[in-house]
Design an enzyme around this catalytic site. Sequence first.
Site, PDB file in Angstrom:
ATOM      1  N   HIS A 158      -2.899  12.535  16.485  1.00  0.00           N
ATOM      2  CA  HIS A 158      -3.692  13.274  15.487  1.00  0.00           C
ATOM      3  C   HIS A 158      -2.898  13.501  14.198  1.00  0.00           C
ATOM      4  CE1 HIS A 158      -6.385  14.437  18.900  1.00  0.00           C
ATOM      5  NE2 HIS A 158      -5.234  14.445  19.558  1.00  0.00           N
ATOM      6  N   SER A 279       6.052   2.697 -11.958  1.00  0.00           N
ATOM      7  CA  SER A 279       4.872   3.109 -12.707  1.00  0.00           C
ATOM      8  C   SER A 279       5.136   2.901 -14.188  1.00  0.00           C
ATOM      9  CB  SER A 279       4.582   4.583 -12.423  1.00  0.00           C
ATOM     10  OG  SER A 279       3.832   5.145 -13.486  1.00  0.00           O
ATOM     11  N   LYS A 285       8.570   7.083 -10.233  1.00  0.00           N
ATOM     12  CA  LYS A 285       7.783   6.497  -9.144  1.00  0.00           C
ATOM     13  C   LYS A 285       8.433   5.260  -8.520  1.00  0.00           C
ATOM     14  CE  LYS A 285       4.182   7.402  -7.747  1.00  0.00           C
ATOM     15  NZ  LYS A 285       2.791   7.383  -8.043  1.00  0.00           N
ATOM     16  N   GLU A 292       0.275  -1.668   0.203  1.00  0.00           N
ATOM     17  CA  GLU A 292      -1.085  -1.246  -0.142  1.00  0.00           C
ATOM     18  C   GLU A 292      -2.003  -2.455  -0.269  1.00  0.00           C
ATOM     19  OE1 GLU A 292      -0.972   2.146  -3.216  1.00  0.00           O
ATOM     20  OE2 GLU A 292       1.055   1.343  -3.221  1.00  0.00           O
TER      21      GLU A 292
END
Length: 463
Positions: A158, A279, A285, A292
């Site tokens: 979970h 970024s 970043k 992704e």
Amino acid sequence: MSGSLWSGRFEAAPDADVFAYGKSLPVDKRLLDDDITGSDAWARALGKAGVLSPTDVDAITRGLEDIRLAVRANAALIDRADDEDVHSFVERELIARIGETGKRLHTGRSRNEQVSLDFRLYLRRRVPEIQKTLAGLVAALAGQAESAGQAVMPSYTHLRRAQPVLVAHVWLSHAQVFRRDCERFEAARHEADLMPLGSGAIAGTAYDIDTVFLAERLGFTRVTANSIDTSGDRDFVAAFLFACAMTMVHLSRLAEDVILWTSEEFGFFELHDSVATGSSLMPQKKNPDPLELVRGKSGKVGGLLSGWLMTMKGLPLGYNKDLQEDKAIAFEAEDTVIGCARTTATVVRTLTLRPDVTRTAASGLLLATEVADYLVHKGMPFRTAHEVSGKIARDLYQGGRDYSSMTLDDWRRYSTEFDDTIFAAVTPEAAVAARLTPQSTGPSAVRAALGEINSWLQEEFTR
Ligand code: ARG
């Protein structure tokens, strides 16, 4: 435009746009080698049947080999060709090379069975390549497992901390998944392993073709059973797409795990700079773009599978041109799986573990099961022990503390069964060491699992 294979029936030349619309050569040129291999075998089968003379068989097989080499040397030959499909390309080239004899090759054969054969041959030779790529990913996962040694981290259910496990156990869990995918691809390969020639367009062929000879020559273990079924059967493509889609689901889940584990929030691993992106605006970043993209592309491959199932579902018996769509779909699925598996392997291979962070994360209240097991070993029924351990966890949670802050007196306030052996029992290492079954995170089980994976890899890479 090159002439089509079927112009005899028609008075008017094909509309240029409509012909271009129906062309599959830009896609099915990928089957060139398979088409030549299949045609070579067909010529020999026609020879055996007494349809072609030995001289004809010789001229045709040489001509076919010529085409294979010519395209290999100069891809533009097929890239610039204007034929309807790869089968037309090969036949036209053959006739251009050997003349009239070339016109005998298609005796008793249909493109319906030909494309089935070509695609089966293609998938049979490509599946091992995909399996090798997946084995490369398994090797990267096993490498992480190896270098993690005895480091511990939390496992989750979970997405809540569950129990401490060896970091190696986590990597090996992902490795198992991709081994399973290799087996699923093997099943897809098995489904493609049926030799379709002899089916003709739909009713079978009127020439005495030795299908067993063809199957053996082309490396198939079985021959299709029914010519009508053969003509319209692309279940083997669906099986291949399912293997691709399932693998993408697994790649996506691995990508998601690594995205989480390398985030500031988890900080369990550091992404290597070479596989991260920055970024344009936020200088701090370090993004996991490649993962992704893997996660993103998994949706597409699932779509290719369901799209293909939809294409098949309304078709009447026998070949229908709708089936031509299968190649573009399967090639895209194949390319996506290979690209994603390779990229994921590189990202995994270059991850750095932060063992202090993972150990701290594995040291809190997720040791509550150990507390309960401790009391069970002292003779307490598990349900009661669960209750006691739950109470301790609740109090610690409310006080913002964990087990390391407890004195023996603290422990004994909950149960007099606790003695000073409790301190050594509630560590992540003790929790891991207490696991005994072969599937468990117990150190000897994990060592055995790693050994087993490594010998599987050895076999995969040497077969
Ligand atoms: N390009 C076709 C396909 O991929 C080959 C089979 C064509 N058969 C036919 N009767 N038009 O399905």
